[in-house]
Write a protein that holds these residues in place. Sequence first.
Motif, short mmCIF file in Angstrom:
data_model
loop_
_atom_site.label_atom_id
_atom_site.label_comp_id
_atom_site.label_asym_id
_atom_site.label_seq_id
_atom_site.Cartn_x
_atom_site.Cartn_y
_atom_site.Cartn_z
N VAL A 5 0.69 -1.24 0.07
CA VAL A 5 -0.01 0.23 0.05
C VAL A 5 0.94 1.21 -0.17
CG1 VAL A 5 -1.75 1.44 1.45
CG2 VAL A 5 -1.73 -1.18 1.22
N THR A 81 -10.38 13.04 -0.38
CA THR A 81 -9.65 11.68 -0.62
C THR A 81 -9.13 11.25 0.60
OG1 THR A 81 -7.96 13.06 -1.33
CG2 THR A 81 -9.11 12.03 -3.10
N ARG A 84 -11.86 9.46 2.56
CA ARG A 84 -12.40 8.36 2.08
C ARG A 84 -11.20 7.18 2.29
NH1 ARG A 84 -13.47 4.24 0.28
NH2 ARG A 84 -13.96 3.49 -2.11
N THR A 87 -11.53 5.30 5.36
CA THR A 87 -12.43 4.47 5.49
C THR A 87 -11.84 2.99 4.92
OG1 THR A 87 -13.63 4.87 3.59
CG2 THR A 87 -14.25 5.99 5.45
N THR A 88 -10.60 3.18 4.50
CA THR A 88 -10.33 1.71 3.86
C THR A 88 -9.20 1.09 4.73
OG1 THR A 88 -8.24 2.82 2.58
CG2 THR A 88 -10.49 3.03 1.58
N PRO A 89 -8.52 0.00 4.31
CA PRO A 89 -7.65 -0.66 5.24
C PRO A 89 -6.24 0.28 5.19
CG PRO A 89 -8.59 -2.02 3.86
CD PRO A 89 -9.27 -0.86 3.25
N ARG B 73 -13.16 -2.13 7.34
CA ARG B 73 -12.49 -1.05 6.23
C ARG B 73 -12.59 -2.01 4.94
NH1 ARG B 73 -8.07 0.82 10.48
NH2 ARG B 73 -9.77 1.97 11.87
N LYS B 74 -12.57 -3.22 4.87
CA LYS B 74 -12.72 -4.04 3.59
C LYS B 74 -14.08 -4.40 3.31
CE LYS B 74 -8.45 -5.97 2.38
NZ LYS B 74 -7.56 -7.03 2.35
N VAL B 85 -11.78 11.91 -5.61
CA VAL B 85 -11.07 11.52 -6.76
C VAL B 85 -9.97 12.18 -6.92
CG1 VAL B 85 -11.24 11.04 -9.20
CG2 VAL B 85 -13.13 10.51 -7.66
N GLU B 93 -6.16 5.17 -13.45
CA GLU B 93 -5.20 5.29 -12.32
C GLU B 93 -5.81 5.33 -11.02
OE1 GLU B 93 -1.76 7.30 -15.15
OE2 GLU B 93 -2.93 8.55 -14.17
N TYR B 97 -5.46 2.65 -8.00
CA TYR B 97 -4.83 2.90 -6.75
C TYR B 97 -5.53 2.41 -5.69
CZ TYR B 97 -3.29 5.69 -2.85
OH TYR B 97 -3.10 5.92 -1.52
N PHE B 98 -6.94 2.78 -5.82
CA PHE B 98 -7.87 2.41 -4.67
C PHE B 98 -8.09 0.85 -4.68
CE2 PHE B 98 -9.30 6.66 -4.67
CZ PHE B 98 -9.43 6.86 -3.46
N ARG B 100 -5.68 -1.27 -5.15
CA ARG B 100 -4.34 -1.91 -4.41
C ARG B 100 -4.62 -1.52 -2.92
NH1 ARG B 100 1.03 -0.11 -7.57
NH2 ARG B 100 2.02 -1.08 -5.66
N VAL B 101 -5.12 -0.17 -2.63
CA VAL B 101 -5.32 0.09 -1.01
C VAL B 101 -6.30 -1.01 -0.41
CG1 VAL B 101 -6.33 1.64 0.20
CG2 VAL B 101 -4.83 2.36 -1.44
N LEU B 102 -7.39 -1.40 -1.19
CA LEU B 102 -8.48 -1.99 -0.82
C LEU B 102 -7.94 -3.69 -0.85
CD1 LEU B 102 -11.43 -0.37 -2.27
CD2 LEU B 102 -11.11 -0.61 0.36
N THR B 141 -15.07 3.60 -7.29
CA THR B 141 -13.93 3.07 -6.31
C THR B 141 -14.56 2.49 -5.16
OG1 THR B 141 -14.22 5.30 -5.00
CG2 THR B 141 -12.62 5.12 -7.01
N ALA B 142 -15.89 2.72 -4.82
CA ALA B 142 -16.63 1.93 -3.72
C ALA B 142 -17.06 0.60 -4.08
CB ALA B 142 -17.75 2.98 -3.11
#
Lengths: 244, 235
Positions: A5, A81, A84, A87-89, B73-74, B85, B93, B97-98, B100-102, B141-142
């Motif tokens: 990440v 952002t 947002r 709220t993600t891992p 969060r997942k 955004v 892109e 990115y999101f 990979r984060v998730l 993204t969500a």
Amino acid sequence: MNASVALATAERVLRQLRRDPRTLALVLLVPPLLLTLFRYVFDGSQLTFNRVGGPLVGIFPFTMMFVVTSIAMLRERTSGTLERLMTTPLGKLDLLLGYALAFAVVAVAQACIACGVAFSLLGLNVNGSIAVVIGLAVINAVLGMATGLFTSAFARSEFQAVQFLPAVVFPQILLCGLIAPRAHMTHVLYVASFVLPLTWAYDALAHAVAGTGDAKIVRDALILLGVIVAALSLGATTLRRRTG
Amino acid sequence: MAAIAIEELTVNRGGAPVLKGLSLSVEAGAVTGLLGPSGSGKSTLMRAIVGVQIVAGGTVTVLGVPAGAPELRKRVGYVTQAPAVYLDLTVAENLRYFARVLGAPRSSVAEALAMVDLGGFENRLAGSLSGGQLSRVSLATALLGSPELLVLDEPTVGLDPVLRRDLWAAFAALAERGVTLLVSSHVMDEADHCDRLLLLRDGELVADDTPAGLRERTGQTDLDDAFLALVEVSA
């Protein structure tokens, strides 16, 4: 901590920078241009240019990265952002390390260009090792970045963030020993200069330029690395998952 | 089973109470509409559910655990009212990115873009998109990583009727697969797309019913009129 990440974040930040060639050009070209200016301001005195120009090679990156990073982080906060992402891992340190990594890459490029111009074109002469000066310039750039990340938490707008440059950086430049030897300052300022990171940055650069005190350079560099870790950790505490 | 259970939720913002001891539950695997005039507390309630809002009292339980718990969060996808955004990145892109984060697979990017009807927009710079397109990128993204609960704050604002219809159809399809959706809107004519409606006014729940039930209770055929009837009775 999730290395993937952090890397994804670094890559994303670099992509954003690449989309903004003007900023990139300013970051990379302003330090060598300012050094050129200094060179001809001190045209009659190559010795003064050597004494001031050497440390400046390391101090310009500190200043530029401070501004660029605090604005970049502020944008992340105000654009929604960041909320947002929270709220993600994604971990807070992943985000900061991502930023640190991306801007460190820029910092290396910036330091190399500034040093290349200063040493080859401007005839900057140092007694010590050029590699050490470049290395210190990179550390200072990362220090500027880490400080910028942290202070951006206290700015609500870009106007405020820009004002942190005179507020946070200028006093350090005045007190670090570059303008006047610290020993000549009034006692209070002399004592205060000990807790300012740029004092140690200047001290290391001055030793590197003079070619004296390798042990002191190592000590100063370790202090700077400690400040970087502290600023990044403090920066992490300013990222909140829950807000009012 | 309730996907979201809220009891006595109180939230203050800027020194004033926004939610006043709210209790409600949201059914799993259904589309629940959160409706109410602007300023009624819809966004604050959604923020509390995704765990980004500091709350003054009460409990919010999401998918069986307290709201904001790291394991959620997942499992929870959240779309803010303003598109979150990166304008200086392309659509692809942003999504990569999101993803990979998730920890979502790369293939989920194309799926999410297809769902919001943005196939073919991969290489467009987000900053060059229209407002409606941008909010769909934010929505995409969500959708990455197949969340079990989607909390969508006004996802259809600024979209044309065709797109709105398509999006509601996509929401229904997601619910069919077992996804729980909580969708806010201040446009009552969207309420008919929901399985269940929560009507909020001044931080208080004025109705928790199906669209049909709401019509029956108020004796109105038009949901707009039904809402007005309820708001005026409670006022």
